[in-house]
Design a protein around this motif. Structure first.
Motif, PDB file in Angstrom:
ATOM      1  N   ARG A  21      58.097  46.052  38.851  1.00  0.00           N
ATOM      2  CA  ARG A  21      57.720  45.227  37.691  1.00  0.00           C
ATOM      3  C   ARG A  21      56.211  45.000  37.666  1.00  0.00           C
ATOM      4  O   ARG A  21      55.584  45.025  36.596  1.00  0.00           O
ATOM      5  CB  ARG A  21      58.462  43.897  37.726  1.00  0.00           C
ATOM      6  N   LYS A  25      53.386  45.690  34.678  1.00  0.00           N
ATOM      7  CA  LYS A  25      52.502  44.637  34.193  1.00  0.00           C
ATOM      8  C   LYS A  25      51.038  45.056  34.299  1.00  0.00           C
ATOM      9  O   LYS A  25      50.230  44.764  33.413  1.00  0.00           O
ATOM     10  CB  LYS A  25      52.746  43.352  34.976  1.00  0.00           C
ATOM     11  N   SER A  28      50.379  47.333  31.500  1.00  0.00           N
ATOM     12  CA  SER A  28      50.356  46.596  30.239  1.00  0.00           C
ATOM     13  C   SER A  28      49.032  45.868  30.047  1.00  0.00           C
ATOM     14  O   SER A  28      48.495  45.806  28.938  1.00  0.00           O
ATOM     15  CB  SER A  28      51.520  45.599  30.213  1.00  0.00           C
ATOM     16  N   GLU A  45      55.161  46.246  22.581  1.00  0.00           N
ATOM     17  CA  GLU A  45      55.644  46.158  23.961  1.00  0.00           C
ATOM     18  C   GLU A  45      56.827  47.088  24.207  1.00  0.00           C
ATOM     19  O   GLU A  45      56.935  47.707  25.267  1.00  0.00           O
ATOM     20  CB  GLU A  45      56.042  44.710  24.285  1.00  0.00           C
TER      21      GLU A  45
END
Length: 273
Positions: A21, A25, A28, A45
């Motif tokens: 994860r 992130k 992103s 997203e």
């Protein structure tokens, strides 16, 4: 995975999943600095998640020593298996070639390896499936600090193994358990054992193993029993979460199957002692 899902898997799996994860992130956050993407694309997203998963789960590092990461059309469709029947090769132009390594009956899957076959936890965290053909799993011994001496003795997630079908324990597990136990009781013997290992003195190393075998077995049994107790707690927590809000945790059934796989492997080892 949801936050609740992280709480019902063993510590190593939870850490691996959280690492996955965190990678997304980081990507992103980094997209903001890409000048040729529109604000609309940067803000989508769902699109980013789709693109990330396509590249991350269908790409693989080439085996030609270049260190390149690629997505090879068609090759990215091969399944995973512990026992593979496909080998990949690359020519000087980067073309990918797939060749079977054995006769493959019609309508049978073509399989490569997505990673270490003795680490079903990695496959679960990265690809989201459980490989029940894995012959072994990491023994879940997680010291607070792994010293250089422990690494030299063979401490690693792909060597510290419990075997599912036979209940066997890898040599590295025995070595690390004894080394840790001697660190608590007899540091002179601990160094004698370690130096014998480093010098290839098998006779001395085996002699120390035999001398302290009851101690090592007791440490093994204590670890297994403690971990099985922890798995029971995770099982009860997972069952309760499923009853209360299964729709909120769609990966929960997969997680529970993973925990059961680990449990059965530990029980196979426990039955030997």
């Amino acid at each position: 995975m949801t936050v609740f899902c992280y709480s019902v898997v063993p510590p190593l799996v939870s850490r691996l999943c959280k690492d996955e994860r965190a990678r997304f992130k980081n990507l992103s956050m980094g997209k903001r600095g890409i000048p040729f993407l529109s604000d609309e694309t940067k803000g989508n997203e769902d699109l980013w998640k789709w693109a990330y998963q396509i590249v991350y789960t269908r790409g693989f590092e080439t085996n030609n020593g270049s260190g390149d990461f690629c997505i090879a059309p068609m090759a990215d469709m091969f399944n995973h298996a512990t026992e593979t029947n496909i080998e990949l090769a690359y020519d000087e132009y980067g073309n990918c070639y797939a060749q079977t390594t054995q006769d493959v009956p019609a309508n049978s899957p073509l399989c490569m390896s997505y990673g270490d076959p003795t680490n079903p936890s990695f496959l679960l965290s990265r690809y989201g499936f459980l490989d029940q053909s894995s012959p072994a799993t990491f023994c879940k011994i997680l010291p607070k600090h792994v010293s250089e001496e422990m690494k030299n003795l063979g401490y690693a997630h792909n060597t510290m193994l419990f075997y599912k079908d036979t209940g066997d324990v890898s040599e590295q597990v025995w070595d690390i358990l004894l080394y840790m136990a001697l660190g608590e009781t007899d540091q002179a013997a601990q160094q004698q054992f370690y130096q014998a290992h480093m010098n290839g003195d098998y006779a001395t190393k085996q002699s120390v193993h035999e001398q302290y075998y009851p101690l090592t077995v007791s440490k093994l049994v204590d670890h297994i029993d403690t971990f099985l107790g922890d798995l029971d707690d995770l099982q009860r927590k997972g069952e309760h979460g499923g009853q209360v809000a299964m729709d909120d945790h769609p990966r929960l059934p997969l997680i529970m199957r993973h925990n059961e796989f680990v449990r059965n492997t530990f029980l196979a080892v426990r039955s030997q002692y």
